[in-house]
Design an enzyme around this catalytic site. Structure first.
Site, PDB file in Angstrom:
ATOM      1  CG  ASP A  85      89.725  41.528  61.601  1.00  0.00           C
ATOM      2  OD1 ASP A  85      89.508  42.443  60.788  1.00  0.00           O
ATOM      3  OD2 ASP A  85      90.707  41.523  62.362  1.00  0.00           O
ATOM      4  CB  CYS A 104      76.502  30.840  80.115  1.00  0.00           C
ATOM      5  SG  CYS A 104      77.395  32.401  80.059  1.00  0.00           S
ATOM      6  CG  ASP A 122      95.508  41.752  57.642  1.00  0.00           C
ATOM      7  OD1 ASP A 122      95.497  42.245  56.494  1.00  0.00           O
ATOM      8  OD2 ASP A 122      95.342  42.434  58.657  1.00  0.00           O
ATOM      9  CG  HIS A 156      80.623  34.594  78.046  1.00  0.00           C
ATOM     10  ND1 HIS A 156      79.269  34.303  78.034  1.00  0.00           N
ATOM     11  CD2 HIS A 156      80.713  35.945  78.133  1.00  0.00           C
ATOM     12  CE1 HIS A 156      78.586  35.431  78.125  1.00  0.00           C
ATOM     13  NE2 HIS A 156      79.438  36.449  78.198  1.00  0.00           N
ATOM     14  CB  CYS A 211      75.058  33.562  77.447  1.00  0.00           C
ATOM     15  SG  CYS A 211      76.385  32.998  76.371  1.00  0.00           S
ATOM     16  CB  CYS A 250      78.533  30.205  75.534  1.00  0.00           C
ATOM     17  SG  CYS A 250      79.133  30.676  77.164  1.00  0.00           S
TER      18      CYS A 250
HETATM   19 ZN   LIG Z   1      78.101  32.574  77.869  1.00  0.00          ZN
END
Ligand SMILES: [Zn+2]
Length: 363
Positions: free
Chosen positions: A263, A306, A90, A332, A301, A303
């Site tokens: 973003d 999780c 930026d 997460h 989820c 991830c």
């Molecule tokens: Zn997660």
């Protein structure tokens, strides 16, 4: 260069590919924010793992610290922060809105004062781009002036004039081989000024366009209205980047209007404030009711957090102000946002974006 792959039959949502010096960015794409050359608490490997193809850093912040000499000697920003995928930088124009630094705008540029040492910096369109050359970013944003939400017509008109003047200077600046320059469309909430700014900047044929001056305090409906009006000015073969957005609902609304890139610090900032996003709404993990909840943050989820930890454990880490809490929560939330954007991309290609959006919004 941008290639449009498919436009959803029933909405304006589109899927495409942006080719950069550091790989392809599949769009719609979400960029985590690495203002000071780090996505807070996370390593590049953790970001790759969740499908991150690009992030955004801030040329002005890096100019102040560690400074361009360090970044030049480091061999550019990719090497300095060990990130080998695409980087947007930026310009620093947005710092006027953030009020991170005292400033004064003139027709030639922005005078910023560094509150750390009181030193003044005259930040011009040329300085801005020469810094981004040193950083070696794949996409450099040119300097613009972004007036605060609620500014009157004549203030916004003057800022559009400056943005156009600075874009003319930027257009003639040297760039690294393969580096892309994106201009930023301003004009506040005034249709006439939005039109003028877009027509002139599009005529200069930049590699892509940021839609600026949104997500700065205006009502949600106003943002949608400006997008619906402003996006069609950008030719189909140019990528459109909505700056500073955001939440799952805002992302999906904007994708529907034909936005390709986003973003926002929203997922990581919220994570550090113990607010976790799930398919069933936001979870304030510090609440007592999670103290003995041994389910993952979000059942569906995939991830790292999780797969390996429970709500009870995260609750405990936040309560004890343990640093791991910030990392696990950031992993997460970013994974959650990336999954939505990836899901949107798949849905667009199969002409079922509206259905996908409804399913996410009604969860
Ligand atoms: Zn997660």
């Amino acid at each position: 260069m941008y290639t449009l792959i498919h436009t959803d039959k029933n909405t304006g949502a589109r899927a495409g590919k942006l080719r950069t010096n550091h790989g392809i960015i599949d769009t719609p794409a979400f960029m985590p924010v690495a203002t000071k050359a780090t996505v807070k608490t996370l390593t590049p490997e953790e970001l790759y793992e969740m499908g991150t193809q690009t992030l955004i850093s801030n040329a002005f912040h890096l100019y102040l610290a560690p400074g361009m000499e360090v970044l030049q000697r480091a061999g550019g920003l990719h090497r300095f922060m060990n990130w080998n995928r695409a980087i947007f930088t930026d310009s620093g124009g947005f710092q006027m809105i953030r009020k991170d630094f005292p400033f004064k705008v003139t027709d030639e540029g922005i005078v910023y004062k560094n509150p750390r040492d009181g030193k003044k910096y005259f930040y011009t369109p040329r300085v801005c781009l020469s810094n981004q050359r040193i950083l070696g970013s794949d996409v450099a944003m040119i300097l613009d002036e972004c007036p605060p939400y609620g500014s009157d017509y004549s203030t916004v008109e003057a800022s559009v004039e400056r943005t156009i003047k600075w874009a003319e200077i930027a257009k003639n600046e040297e760039k690294n081989r393969g580096q892309l320059f994106f201009a930023i469309l301003q004009g506040g909430t005034f249709a006439e000024l939005r039109r003028k700014c877009a027509e002139v900047l599009v005529g200069m044929e930049f590699d892509g366009y940021g839609i600026g001056g949104l997500s700065i305090g205006e009502p949600k409906e106003t943002m949608k209205e400006v997008l619906r009006y402003n996006v069609p000015f950008v030719p189909e073969d140019k990528p459109r980047y909505l700056m500073g957005v955001g939440s799952p609902a805002e992302l999906l609304d904007a994708i529907e209007c034909g936005i390709d890139i986003f973003d926002s610090a929203f997922p990581t900032r919220n994570a550090r404030h113990q607010s976790l996003m799930t398919g069933k709404g936001t979870v304030d993990i510090a609440r007592r009711k999670y103290a003995q909840d041994f389910a993952p943050v979000d059942e569906i989820c995939g991830c790292y957090t999780c797969k390996n930890y429970t709500r009870a454990y995260l609750h405990h880490l936040f309560k004890e102000s343990e640093l791991l809490a910030l990392r696990l929560a950031s992993i997460h939330n970013l994974h959650f946002i990336q999954s939505i954007v990836q899901g949107a991309r798949e849905a667009i290609v199969e002409d079922r974006f509206a259905e996908f959006k409804r399913s996410v919004m009604t969860l």
